[in-house]
Structure formats: structure tokens, C-alpha cells
Design a protein around this motif. Structure first.
Motif, short mmCIF file in Angstrom:
data_model
loop_
_atom_site.label_atom_id
_atom_site.label_comp_id
_atom_site.label_asym_id
_atom_site.label_seq_id
_atom_site.Cartn_x
_atom_site.Cartn_y
_atom_site.Cartn_z
N HIS A 1 0.81 -1.21 0.00
CA HIS A 1 0.00 0.00 0.00
C HIS A 1 0.85 1.27 0.00
O HIS A 1 0.35 2.34 -0.34
N ASP A 2 2.11 1.15 0.39
CA ASP A 2 2.97 2.34 0.35
C ASP A 2 3.68 2.49 -0.99
O ASP A 2 4.46 3.42 -1.17
N ARG A 3 3.41 1.62 -1.94
CA ARG A 3 3.96 1.73 -3.30
C ARG A 3 2.83 1.69 -4.32
O ARG A 3 2.91 1.04 -5.34
N CYS A 4 1.78 2.44 -4.05
CA CYS A 4 0.60 2.46 -4.91
C CYS A 4 0.79 3.46 -6.06
O CYS A 4 1.80 4.12 -6.17
N TYR A 5 -0.22 3.54 -6.93
CA TYR A 5 -0.15 4.47 -8.06
C TYR A 5 -0.01 5.92 -7.59
O TYR A 5 0.72 6.70 -8.18
N LYS A 6 -0.70 6.25 -6.54
CA LYS A 6 -0.65 7.62 -6.03
C LYS A 6 0.77 7.96 -5.57
O LYS A 6 1.25 9.07 -5.80
N TRP A 7 1.45 7.03 -4.93
CA TRP A 7 2.83 7.25 -4.48
C TRP A 7 3.76 7.42 -5.68
O TRP A 7 4.61 8.31 -5.68
N VAL A 8 3.60 6.58 -6.70
CA VAL A 8 4.44 6.69 -7.90
C VAL A 8 4.20 8.04 -8.56
O VAL A 8 5.15 8.72 -8.96
N TRP A 9 2.94 8.44 -8.65
CA TRP A 9 2.63 9.74 -9.25
C TRP A 9 3.25 10.87 -8.45
O TRP A 9 3.88 11.76 -9.02
N ARG A 10 3.08 10.86 -7.15
CA ARG A 10 3.57 11.94 -6.30
C ARG A 10 5.10 12.03 -6.29
O ARG A 10 5.68 13.11 -6.32
N LYS A 11 5.77 10.87 -6.26
CA LYS A 11 7.22 10.84 -6.11
C LYS A 11 7.98 11.02 -7.42
O LYS A 11 9.02 11.67 -7.45
N VAL B 1 6.25 10.91 -11.11
CA VAL B 1 5.57 11.42 -12.30
C VAL B 1 5.33 12.91 -12.23
O VAL B 1 5.68 13.65 -13.16
N TYR B 2 4.74 13.40 -11.16
CA TYR B 2 4.41 14.82 -11.08
C TYR B 2 5.63 15.73 -11.17
O TYR B 2 5.61 16.71 -11.92
N PRO B 3 6.72 15.43 -10.47
CA PRO B 3 7.89 16.31 -10.60
C PRO B 3 8.51 16.31 -12.00
O PRO B 3 9.01 17.33 -12.47
N ILE C 1 1.89 16.43 -14.65
CA ILE C 1 0.50 16.16 -15.01
C ILE C 1 -0.28 15.78 -13.75
O ILE C 1 0.30 15.34 -12.76
N CYS C 2 -1.60 15.94 -13.81
CA CYS C 2 -2.43 15.61 -12.65
C CYS C 2 -2.61 14.10 -12.54
O CYS C 2 -2.30 13.34 -13.46
N TYR C 3 -3.13 13.66 -11.41
CA TYR C 3 -3.27 12.24 -11.11
C TYR C 3 -4.22 11.55 -12.09
O TYR C 3 -3.96 10.44 -12.55
N HIS C 4 -5.31 12.20 -12.45
CA HIS C 4 -6.28 11.59 -13.35
C HIS C 4 -5.72 11.44 -14.76
O HIS C 4 -6.00 10.46 -15.45
N SER C 5 -4.90 12.38 -15.19
CA SER C 5 -4.23 12.25 -16.48
C SER C 5 -3.24 11.10 -16.45
O SER C 5 -3.10 10.35 -17.42
N TYR C 6 -2.56 10.95 -15.34
CA TYR C 6 -1.61 9.85 -15.16
C TYR C 6 -2.33 8.50 -15.30
O TYR C 6 -1.86 7.60 -16.00
N LEU C 7 -3.48 8.36 -14.66
CA LEU C 7 -4.24 7.12 -14.76
C LEU C 7 -4.72 6.88 -16.19
O LEU C 7 -4.75 5.73 -16.66
#
Length: 64
Positions: free
Chosen positions: A28-38, A40-42, A46-52
């Protein structure tokens, strides 16, 4: 001039490879949201929904 999606597909492939490298389904600490935050976003900004949306894009053949 005709429009094509070469850049979109290259970005989608890069994001899918990045996700495959860092995402771990059972943790749970290596979820899509974590990958995006750590990662993808930097890098992509792009926003989280675009990432998905990029993750669910079927990338055509390797000849891009």
C-alpha cells in the motif's frame, strides 16, 4: 498538416515503464498515487487523473 498522436504515445509508454519499475501491487505504500507523487508529477507535471488515463492507454507498436 495532419495530426498524429506520436508524442502522446511516447509519453504514455514512458509513464507505463516508470510505473512498472516502481509500482508494487501488494504494498500500500507503493501504490499508483505514491508513484505519481514521487516520480511522475515532478518530472511530467501532469495531474493524477491524467496519469491514470496514460496508464490505460494501449500503445501501438514499437515503431514510434
Amino acid at each position: 498538416m495532419a495530426y498524429n498522436k506520436k508524442g502522446y504515445y511516447k509519453r504514455a509508454k514512458a509513464l507505463q515503464e516508470l510505473t512498472a519499475r516502481y509500482y508494487e501491487p501488494e504494498r500500500h505504500d507503493r501504490c499508483y498515487k505514491w508513484v505519481w507523487r514521487k516520480y511522475v508529477y515532478p518530472q511530467f507535471g501532469i495531474c493524477y487523473h491524467s496519469y491514470l488515463r496514460y496508464l490505460h492507454t494501449a500503445v501501438p507498436g514499437e515503431a514510434l
